[in-house]
Write a protein that holds these residues in place. Structure first.
Motif, PDB file in Angstrom:
ATOM      1  N   GLY A 119      68.476  87.704  97.485  1.00  0.00           N
ATOM      2  CA  GLY A 119      69.426  87.317  98.527  1.00  0.00           C
ATOM      3  C   GLY A 119      70.372  86.187  98.179  1.00  0.00           C
ATOM      4  O   GLY A 119      71.255  85.862  98.969  1.00  0.00           O
ATOM      5  N   VAL A 120      70.229  85.582  97.003  1.00  0.00           N
ATOM      6  CA  VAL A 120      71.127  84.475  96.638  1.00  0.00           C
ATOM      7  C   VAL A 120      71.789  84.793  95.296  1.00  0.00           C
ATOM      8  O   VAL A 120      71.105  85.137  94.322  1.00  0.00           O
ATOM      9  CB  VAL A 120      70.336  83.139  96.501  1.00  0.00           C
ATOM     10  N   TYR A 121      73.121  84.666  95.241  1.00  0.00           N
ATOM     11  CA  TYR A 121      73.809  84.941  93.977  1.00  0.00           C
ATOM     12  C   TYR A 121      73.238  84.084  92.851  1.00  0.00           C
ATOM     13  O   TYR A 121      72.931  82.903  93.042  1.00  0.00           O
ATOM     14  CB  TYR A 121      75.316  84.687  94.114  1.00  0.00           C
ATOM     15  N   ALA A 122      73.115  84.701  91.675  1.00  0.00           N
ATOM     16  CA  ALA A 122      72.463  84.022  90.544  1.00  0.00           C
ATOM     17  C   ALA A 122      73.125  82.693  90.223  1.00  0.00           C
ATOM     18  O   ALA A 122      72.452  81.727  89.879  1.00  0.00           O
ATOM     19  CB  ALA A 122      72.480  84.934  89.313  1.00  0.00           C
ATOM     20  N   HIS A 123      74.461  82.633  90.339  1.00  0.00           N
ATOM     21  CA  HIS A 123      75.154  81.413  89.908  1.00  0.00           C
ATOM     22  C   HIS A 123      74.948  80.244  90.879  1.00  0.00           C
ATOM     23  O   HIS A 123      75.293  79.114  90.559  1.00  0.00           O
ATOM     24  CB  HIS A 123      76.650  81.701  89.727  1.00  0.00           C
ATOM     25  N   GLU A 124      74.408  80.547  92.030  1.00  0.00           N
ATOM     26  CA  GLU A 124      74.136  79.432  92.962  1.00  0.00           C
ATOM     27  C   GLU A 124      72.686  79.473  93.433  1.00  0.00           C
ATOM     28  O   GLU A 124      72.364  79.055  94.539  1.00  0.00           O
ATOM     29  CB  GLU A 124      75.119  79.467  94.134  1.00  0.00           C
ATOM     30  N   ASN A 125      71.847  79.985  92.547  1.00  0.00           N
ATOM     31  CA  ASN A 125      70.458  80.208  92.922  1.00  0.00           C
ATOM     32  C   ASN A 125      69.605  78.990  92.544  1.00  0.00           C
ATOM     33  O   ASN A 125      69.268  78.763  91.384  1.00  0.00           O
ATOM     34  CB  ASN A 125      69.948  81.467  92.205  1.00  0.00           C
ATOM     35  N   ILE A 141      68.042  78.215  88.883  1.00  0.00           N
ATOM     36  CA  ILE A 141      68.744  77.236  88.035  1.00  0.00           C
ATOM     37  C   ILE A 141      68.114  75.840  88.121  1.00  0.00           C
ATOM     38  O   ILE A 141      67.753  75.250  87.104  1.00  0.00           O
ATOM     39  CB  ILE A 141      70.247  77.199  88.406  1.00  0.00           C
ATOM     40  N   THR A 142      67.986  75.319  89.337  1.00  0.00           N
ATOM     41  CA  THR A 142      67.496  73.940  89.464  1.00  0.00           C
ATOM     42  C   THR A 142      66.005  73.857  89.171  1.00  0.00           C
ATOM     43  O   THR A 142      65.558  73.013  88.397  1.00  0.00           O
ATOM     44  CB  THR A 142      67.728  73.419  90.903  1.00  0.00           C
ATOM     45  N   GLU A 143      65.262  74.749  89.820  1.00  0.00           N
ATOM     46  CA  GLU A 143      63.809  74.607  89.725  1.00  0.00           C
ATOM     47  C   GLU A 143      63.252  75.128  88.398  1.00  0.00           C
ATOM     48  O   GLU A 143      62.512  74.425  87.708  1.00  0.00           O
ATOM     49  CB  GLU A 143      63.144  75.329  90.902  1.00  0.00           C
ATOM     50  N   ILE A 144      63.623  76.363  88.052  1.00  0.00           N
ATOM     51  CA  ILE A 144      62.973  76.964  86.881  1.00  0.00           C
ATOM     52  C   ILE A 144      63.689  76.581  85.575  1.00  0.00           C
ATOM     53  O   ILE A 144      63.096  75.974  84.681  1.00  0.00           O
ATOM     54  CB  ILE A 144      62.890  78.501  87.037  1.00  0.00           C
ATOM     55  N   LEU A 145      64.972  76.955  85.459  1.00  0.00           N
ATOM     56  CA  LEU A 145      65.687  76.766  84.187  1.00  0.00           C
ATOM     57  C   LEU A 145      65.744  75.286  83.783  1.00  0.00           C
ATOM     58  O   LEU A 145      65.349  74.905  82.681  1.00  0.00           O
ATOM     59  CB  LEU A 145      67.105  77.347  84.320  1.00  0.00           C
ATOM     60  N   LYS A 146      66.264  74.471  84.690  1.00  0.00           N
ATOM     61  CA  LYS A 146      66.442  73.056  84.327  1.00  0.00           C
ATOM     62  C   LYS A 146      65.169  72.253  84.559  1.00  0.00           C
ATOM     63  O   LYS A 146      64.813  71.400  83.749  1.00  0.00           O
ATOM     64  CB  LYS A 146      67.591  72.466  85.138  1.00  0.00           C
ATOM     65  N   ARG A 167      76.244  72.122  93.486  1.00  0.00           N
ATOM     66  CA  ARG A 167      75.048  71.471  94.043  1.00  0.00           C
ATOM     67  C   ARG A 167      73.782  71.820  93.256  1.00  0.00           C
ATOM     68  O   ARG A 167      72.961  70.944  92.968  1.00  0.00           O
ATOM     69  CB  ARG A 167      74.871  71.891  95.514  1.00  0.00           C
ATOM     70  N   VAL A 168      73.650  73.116  92.857  1.00  0.00           N
ATOM     71  CA  VAL A 168      72.402  73.507  92.181  1.00  0.00           C
ATOM     72  C   VAL A 168      72.446  73.234  90.674  1.00  0.00           C
ATOM     73  O   VAL A 168      71.459  73.424  89.991  1.00  0.00           O
ATOM     74  CB  VAL A 168      72.031  74.987  92.437  1.00  0.00           C
ATOM     75  N   GLY A 169      73.609  72.798  90.171  1.00  0.00           N
ATOM     76  CA  GLY A 169      73.663  72.431  88.752  1.00  0.00           C
ATOM     77  C   GLY A 169      74.192  73.514  87.836  1.00  0.00           C
ATOM     78  O   GLY A 169      73.961  73.472  86.628  1.00  0.00           O
TER      79      GLY A 169
END
Ligand code: BGC
Length: 590
Positions: free
Chosen positions: A210-216, A220-225, A249-251
């Motif tokens: 339900g959330v576009y990957a580029h603003e997920n 992005i914030t929790e897992i990748l970074k 906002r999510v990096g």
């Protein structure tokens, strides 16, 4: 160290020292292929370019569909084919050559490798993806990334994440449970990020839960970074950014391509409205600035074109990699290797006009392409006594071409018929999924007629991903060459003649028929939501669990040698066993 992060360096520009509009403006590109420069701040633009199996350097306005012209470059085998080598070292060698070409052509970030999981054989971009197995895909990707970055050029693994169908790729919502996400769809990215530390990563077009990957935020914030410690730049797929305030906002640092300054104004307004804090904006802008630093020294070493010496060297590298990727699927009564001085009839349009890469943004303007027919003719130890086109490449039924092929065989009386068949250019393209898993009927009809001549038939099969092979038992040998790049035909001849012993193994399962694929009734999904009901039971995980017979299993591949396995032992450290070559033909096994 070349390309490393000079956080302490005197030139290092800090996002917090820039004005609000300056840092906001860094978050989108200034052209189809460039990040935005801030001249008065000594922040140059960096140039990005496709792609995974060759540099598609466009100058001028450019496009991301593979339509417009690009500078001549080497077309290496596509990822799905490289994967059949099962060898991260081969991927690394290819990465080094790609990185060096990128540098020469004025590219600082290369947009690849593609490491999405092959969830379904019909995905139009499967040729650009390595495998149905995340460990294999992750390790090959890590090899390619290390190779590219050893040249001072950034790699950009893509498309993060759960991007499995091309149909409606910018609107599709992949619904996947957390366990499947982590055990299957994210694993290759995790391996690549942790092992090879790519400087950038590309988010996918689709939504994930339900959330576009580029603003997920979760991705992005929790897992990748957060969990994986990725310290590079997240770049949107081209046109894949939907809400730049949210991505800031999510990096997710950079939206591509150029959205004009409207995006920057939205970000400034977002800060004023409290939707994104200035600290969050600083962090996203800093990712862009860090990439500028990492690539600052990467400038073309020549005049922006490849030198003749480099072309010769890289063509040979492309050939060597292709040799390692050919998979021998069938070899009855040692039909292969071809006997010395064998009389051959070559049939098939793809033997005369090579099919060697996929369509879309990965399409390379190859400066030289070898074809099978001429490469066979060039051998002094073979006699090509005839050639026939055999079929219409676009799939039209052409009885005249079939008749001509059969006549050529009957009148020249060859020892062997080499039939080159496979998928056409339109079947394997970005933006389009295949509608079935067969090769075109016109080719199958022609093959049946050739079989009826009673001659020995060797099939050279060209396709970037699994196809149905109902004809397997009717022919003597099948050599699967994938999409093997501009020098692929030379490598194919090396293997057909036995100069090279095939050692490729399939990196994806080939089911007997499409209906056996676990999500065949659910792909591609036309509605917004694509529910990943099969969980992580994709490919061999599914077939071996449900005991479904397959045509060729994951890892399958014959050799001109025979091997025996013994002394298997398993412990906490891993698995060891002894492989013995029990034939008198030197060979390698995976
Ligand atoms: C593709 C990406 C590619 C980008 C730039 C997009 O359409 O999905 O893989 O890197 O275009 O060409």
């Amino acid at each position: 160290m070349q390309g490393s992060l000079h956080r302490e360096g005197i030139n290092m520009v800090k996002a917090e020292d820039l004005t609000l509009i300056e840092k906001a403006s860094l978050l989108s590109g200034q052209s189809e292929w460039e990040s935005r420069e801030l001249k008065h701040r000594n922040v140059p633009a960096f140039v990005m370019s496709d792609g995974p199996n060759g540099v598609r350097r466009q100058t001028g306005s450019g496009d991301h569909l593979g339509l417009g012209e690009s500078k001549p470059a080497t077309c290496f085998p596509t990822a799905g084919t490289v994967a059949n080598s099962w060898d991260p070292q081969e991927a690394r060698v290819m990465g080094e050559a790609l990185g060096a070409e990128a540098r020469d052509l004025g590219v600082q970030v290369l947009l690849g490798p593609g490491i999405n999981m092959k969830r379904n054989p019909l995905c139009g971009r499967n040729f650009e993806y390595y495998s149905e197995d995340p460990q294999l895909a992750g390790r090959l990707a890590a090899g390619l990334i290390e190779g590219i970055q050893s040249q001072g050029v950034g790699a950009c693994p893509k498309h993060f994440a759960v991007n499995s169908q091309e149909l409606r790729r910018q609107a599709s919502n992949s619904i996947v449970d957390e366990r499947t996400l982590r055990e299957y769809y994210l694993t290759a990215f995790e391996i690549a990020v942790k092992e090879a530390k790519p400087w950038t990563i590309m988010s996918s077009y689709n939504m994930v839960n339900g959330v576009y990957a580029h603003e997920n935020e979760h991705l992005i914030t929790e897992i990748l970074k957060g969990e994986w410690g990725f310290d590079g730049l997240v770049i949107s797929d081209w046109g894949g950014s939907n809400d730049i305030v949210e991505s800031a906002r999510v990096g997710a640092g950079l939206e591509m391509p150029a959205a004009g300054l409207a995006s920057a104004r939205q970000v400034v307004q977002g800060v004023k409205d409290g939707r994104v804090t200035e600290a969050e904006l600083n962090a996203s802008a800093q990712d862009v600035l860090n990439t500028v630093e990492r690539t600052r020294n990467t400038h073309p070493t020549g005049d922006g074109f490849l030198a003749e010496d480099d072309k010769i060297r890289n063509h040979e590298i492309a050939r060597r990699i292709a040799r390692k990727t050919a998979v021998l699927l069938r070899n009855e009564k040692n039909a292969l290797p071809l006997k010395k001085n064998a009389k051959l009839v070559v049939v098939g349009d793809m033997a005369a006009t090579a099919r060697y890469q996929g369509s879309g943004s990965s399409k390379v303007n190859a400066y030289r392409v070898d074809n099978l027919l001429d490469s066979l003719k060039a051998r002094e130890d073979l006699q090509v006594v005839g050639y026939a086109q055999g079929y219409d490449r676009q799939g039209a039924e052409r009885a005249d071409l079939v008749k001509e092929a059969v006549n050529t065989v009957n009148t020249t009386n060859p020892d062997v018929v080499v039939a080159c068949i496979g998928l056409d250019e339109r079947s394997e393209s970005e933006g389009l999924d295949r509608s079935h898993m067969r090769i075109p009927q016109a080719q199958l009809d022609m093959l049946a007629e050739l079989v009826d001549t009673g001659k020995q038939i060797v099939v050279v099969l060209v396709a970037g991903s699994a196809v149905e092979v109902d004809f397997a038992d009717d022919v003597d040998a099948i050599l699967y060459v994938g999409l093997s790049g501009q020098a692929g035909a030379l490598a194919t001849v090396d293997v057909l003649t036995g100069d090279v012993n095939p050692s490729g193994h399939l990196a994806e399962t080939w089911p007997v028929r499409y209906e056996d694929v676990p999500n065949s009734g659910n792909f591609p999904v036309e509605e917004r939501d694509s529910v990943y009901r099969e969980g992580s039971f994709v490919g061999y995980r599914y077939y071996s669990t449900r005991n479904i017979p397959v045509r060729y299993p994951f890892g399958y591949g014959l050799s001109y040698s025979t091997f025996e396995y013994s002394a298997l032992s398993v412990d906490d450290e891993g698995v060891t066993f002894t492989v013995t070559n029990t034939s008198d033909v030197p060979g390698a096994d995976v």
